[in-house]
Scaffold this motif. Structure first.
Motif, PDB file in Angstrom:
ATOM      1  N   UNK A 100       0.854  -1.177   0.000  1.00  0.00           N
ATOM      2  CA  UNK A 100       0.000   0.000   0.000  1.00  0.00           C
ATOM      3  C   UNK A 100       0.892   1.230   0.000  1.00  0.00           C
ATOM      4  N   UNK A 101       0.399   2.308  -0.594  1.00  0.00           N
ATOM      5  CA  UNK A 101       1.147   3.558  -0.601  1.00  0.00           C
ATOM      6  C   UNK A 101       0.152   4.704  -0.776  1.00  0.00           C
ATOM      7  N   UNK A 102       0.665   5.932  -0.778  1.00  0.00           N
ATOM      8  CA  UNK A 102      -0.197   7.115  -0.839  1.00  0.00           C
ATOM      9  C   UNK A 102      -0.272   7.665  -2.259  1.00  0.00           C
ATOM     10  N   UNK A 103      -1.492   7.974  -2.691  1.00  0.00           N
ATOM     11  CA  UNK A 103      -1.705   8.555  -4.006  1.00  0.00           C
ATOM     12  C   UNK A 103      -1.621  10.073  -4.005  1.00  0.00           C
ATOM     13  N   UNK A 104      -1.745  10.649  -5.192  1.00  0.00           N
ATOM     14  CA  UNK A 104      -1.537  12.085  -5.374  1.00  0.00           C
ATOM     15  C   UNK A 104      -2.573  12.944  -4.657  1.00  0.00           C
ATOM     16  N   UNK A 105      -3.741  12.403  -4.382  1.00  0.00           N
ATOM     17  CA  UNK A 105      -4.796  13.190  -3.737  1.00  0.00           C
ATOM     18  C   UNK A 105      -4.718  13.142  -2.213  1.00  0.00           C
ATOM     19  N   UNK A 106      -3.587  12.697  -1.688  1.00  0.00           N
ATOM     20  CA  UNK A 106      -3.400  12.661  -0.237  1.00  0.00           C
ATOM     21  C   UNK A 106      -3.132  14.066   0.316  1.00  0.00           C
ATOM     22  N   UNK A 141      -5.905  -0.823  -6.943  1.00  0.00           N
ATOM     23  CA  UNK A 141      -7.165  -0.145  -6.678  1.00  0.00           C
ATOM     24  C   UNK A 141      -6.910   1.005  -5.716  1.00  0.00           C
ATOM     25  N   UNK A 142      -7.862   1.908  -5.652  1.00  0.00           N
ATOM     26  CA  UNK A 142      -7.715   3.123  -4.842  1.00  0.00           C
ATOM     27  C   UNK A 142      -8.895   3.254  -3.895  1.00  0.00           C
ATOM     28  N   UNK A 143      -8.602   3.728  -2.699  1.00  0.00           N
ATOM     29  CA  UNK A 143      -9.643   4.053  -1.731  1.00  0.00           C
ATOM     30  C   UNK A 143      -9.309   5.408  -1.108  1.00  0.00           C
ATOM     31  N   UNK A 144     -10.338   6.200  -0.870  1.00  0.00           N
ATOM     32  CA  UNK A 144     -10.146   7.489  -0.215  1.00  0.00           C
ATOM     33  C   UNK A 144     -10.597   7.378   1.242  1.00  0.00           C
ATOM     34  N   UNK A 145      -9.685   7.705   2.145  1.00  0.00           N
ATOM     35  CA  UNK A 145      -9.953   7.637   3.577  1.00  0.00           C
ATOM     36  C   UNK A 145      -9.926   9.053   4.144  1.00  0.00           C
ATOM     37  N   UNK A 146     -10.917   9.399   4.935  1.00  0.00           N
ATOM     38  CA  UNK A 146     -10.989  10.724   5.551  1.00  0.00           C
ATOM     39  C   UNK A 146     -10.734  10.610   7.044  1.00  0.00           C
ATOM     40  N   UNK A 147      -9.754  11.342   7.529  1.00  0.00           N
ATOM     41  CA  UNK A 147      -9.499  11.429   8.962  1.00  0.00           C
ATOM     42  C   UNK A 147     -10.167  12.683   9.499  1.00  0.00           C
ATOM     43  N   UNK A 148     -10.806  12.568  10.664  1.00  0.00           N
ATOM     44  CA  UNK A 148     -11.500  13.714  11.250  1.00  0.00           C
ATOM     45  C   UNK A 148     -10.948  14.020  12.633  1.00  0.00           C
ATOM     46  N   UNK A 187      -5.451   9.373  -0.081  1.00  0.00           N
ATOM     47  CA  UNK A 187      -5.686   8.441  -1.192  1.00  0.00           C
ATOM     48  C   UNK A 187      -4.795   7.221  -0.967  1.00  0.00           C
ATOM     49  N   UNK A 188      -5.387   6.079  -0.722  1.00  0.00           N
ATOM     50  CA  UNK A 188      -4.643   4.855  -0.467  1.00  0.00           C
ATOM     51  C   UNK A 188      -4.641   3.987  -1.720  1.00  0.00           C
ATOM     52  N   UNK A 189      -3.454   3.652  -2.181  1.00  0.00           N
ATOM     53  CA  UNK A 189      -3.294   2.757  -3.318  1.00  0.00           C
ATOM     54  C   UNK A 189      -2.974   1.365  -2.793  1.00  0.00           C
ATOM     55  N   UNK A 190      -3.799   0.404  -3.162  1.00  0.00           N
ATOM     56  CA  UNK A 190      -3.546  -1.004  -2.850  1.00  0.00           C
ATOM     57  C   UNK A 190      -3.037  -1.678  -4.118  1.00  0.00           C
ATOM     58  N   UNK A 191      -1.980  -2.451  -3.983  1.00  0.00           N
ATOM     59  CA  UNK A 191      -1.428  -3.137  -5.158  1.00  0.00           C
ATOM     60  C   UNK A 191      -0.937  -4.519  -4.769  1.00  0.00           C
ATOM     61  N   UNK A 192      -1.117  -5.465  -5.668  1.00  0.00           N
ATOM     62  CA  UNK A 192      -0.451  -6.754  -5.500  1.00  0.00           C
ATOM     63  C   UNK A 192       0.016  -7.242  -6.864  1.00  0.00           C
ATOM     64  N   UNK A 193       1.101  -7.991  -6.839  1.00  0.00           N
ATOM     65  CA  UNK A 193       1.699  -8.505  -8.074  1.00  0.00           C
ATOM     66  C   UNK A 193       2.526  -9.737  -7.724  1.00  0.00           C
ATOM     67  N   UNK A 194       2.758 -10.549  -8.732  1.00  0.00           N
ATOM     68  CA  UNK A 194       3.513 -11.782  -8.530  1.00  0.00           C
ATOM     69  C   UNK A 194       4.935 -11.628  -9.069  1.00  0.00           C
ATOM     70  N   UNK A 195       5.865 -12.310  -8.423  1.00  0.00           N
ATOM     71  CA  UNK A 195       7.257 -12.271  -8.863  1.00  0.00           C
ATOM     72  C   UNK A 195       7.387 -13.042 -10.160  1.00  0.00           C
ATOM     73  N   UNK A 196       7.747 -12.343 -11.202  1.00  0.00           N
ATOM     74  CA  UNK A 196       7.883 -12.984 -12.500  1.00  0.00           C
ATOM     75  C   UNK A 196       9.019 -13.997 -12.479  1.00  0.00           C
TER      76      UNK A 196
END
Length: 217
Positions: A100-106, A141-148, A187-196
């Motif tokens: 997971x990492x942070x997207x541009x809309x963070x 995929x992307x998810x937007x999380x709001x902290x209050x 903006x939370x980016x979730x990613x998964x991939x396999x080792x080629x």
């Protein structure tokens, strides 16, 4: 999704990551974790895979792990591609990386983007970097999380403590909503991939192939 504070963010994202594991037909023998310092994440992984060996992130393993869980660590890497290549070397062929990492809309609410410490990236660039580092079939995929927050002082403290903003920042020029609540967007980016099975070249243009992968014709 809304959560109460910054300290709950990594925990929430970790829960989503673990949920994504239910999609995978994977029974790893060795799991390398990075950025999953909470005991809850490690306990949950151990419960899901009771026979797996947990490898601390400071240990160097080559072509050994079956699964790498990297929760919100790539954003603080000085060289994201190098980090992805390192993780690729630590995975067996067809092993799985989940990150997971942070997207541009963070933190779009902050008036000065220069005060943000983690590197914010475009989701498509993450996919391209995974392929370039030697991974296959990336899914993102992307998810937007709001902290209050009701307290601006607490908000600033948590942003500094989690190294989201420069440590010298003592206060932020933010406005509240009608209920006197401050909000921050992530903006939370979730990613998964396999080792080629095909090893990518490093920065010097060299590809390292384990002897075990060299077959006699």
């Amino acid at each position: 999704m809304k959560t109460e504070n910054e300290f709950a963010l990594a925990q929430y994202v970790g829960e989503v990551m673990r949920g994504h594991l239910s999609w995978m037909q994977l029974q790893p023998q060795k799991i390398l974790e990075t950025g999953c310092q909470s005991g809850e994440m490690l306990s949950a992984l151990q419960e899901r895979y009771p026979f797996a060996q947990m490898i601390p992130e400071q240990h160097i393993v080559l072509d050994s792990a079956d699964l790498i869980m990297a929760n919100l660590t790539l954003a603080w890497s000085n060289d994201s591609l190098h980090t992805l290549q390192k993780w690729r070397k630590q995975l067996r062929p067809n092993g799985l990386l989940m990150l997971t990492t942070f997207g541009l809309d963070t933190l779009t609410e902050l008036p000065d983007r220069a005060m943000i410490l983690p590197k914010l990236v475009d989701m498509h660039n993450v996919g391209d970097a995974l392929v370039h580092a030697g991974f296959s079939d990336p899914v993102l995929e992307v998810e937007y999380v709001t902290l209050t927050y009701r307290s601006l002082e607490k908000l600033c403290y948590e942003m500094r403590a989690t190294q989201m903003i420069l440590p010298e920042i003592q206060t932020l020029q933010l406005t509240t909503n009608d209920e006197n609540i401050y909000s921050l967007t992530f903006e939370i980016i979730y990613a998964h991939a396999f080792a080629s099975e095909h090893y990518a070249a490093d920065e010097m243009g060299e590809a390292r192939i384990p002897i075990s992968q060299i077959k006699r014709i």
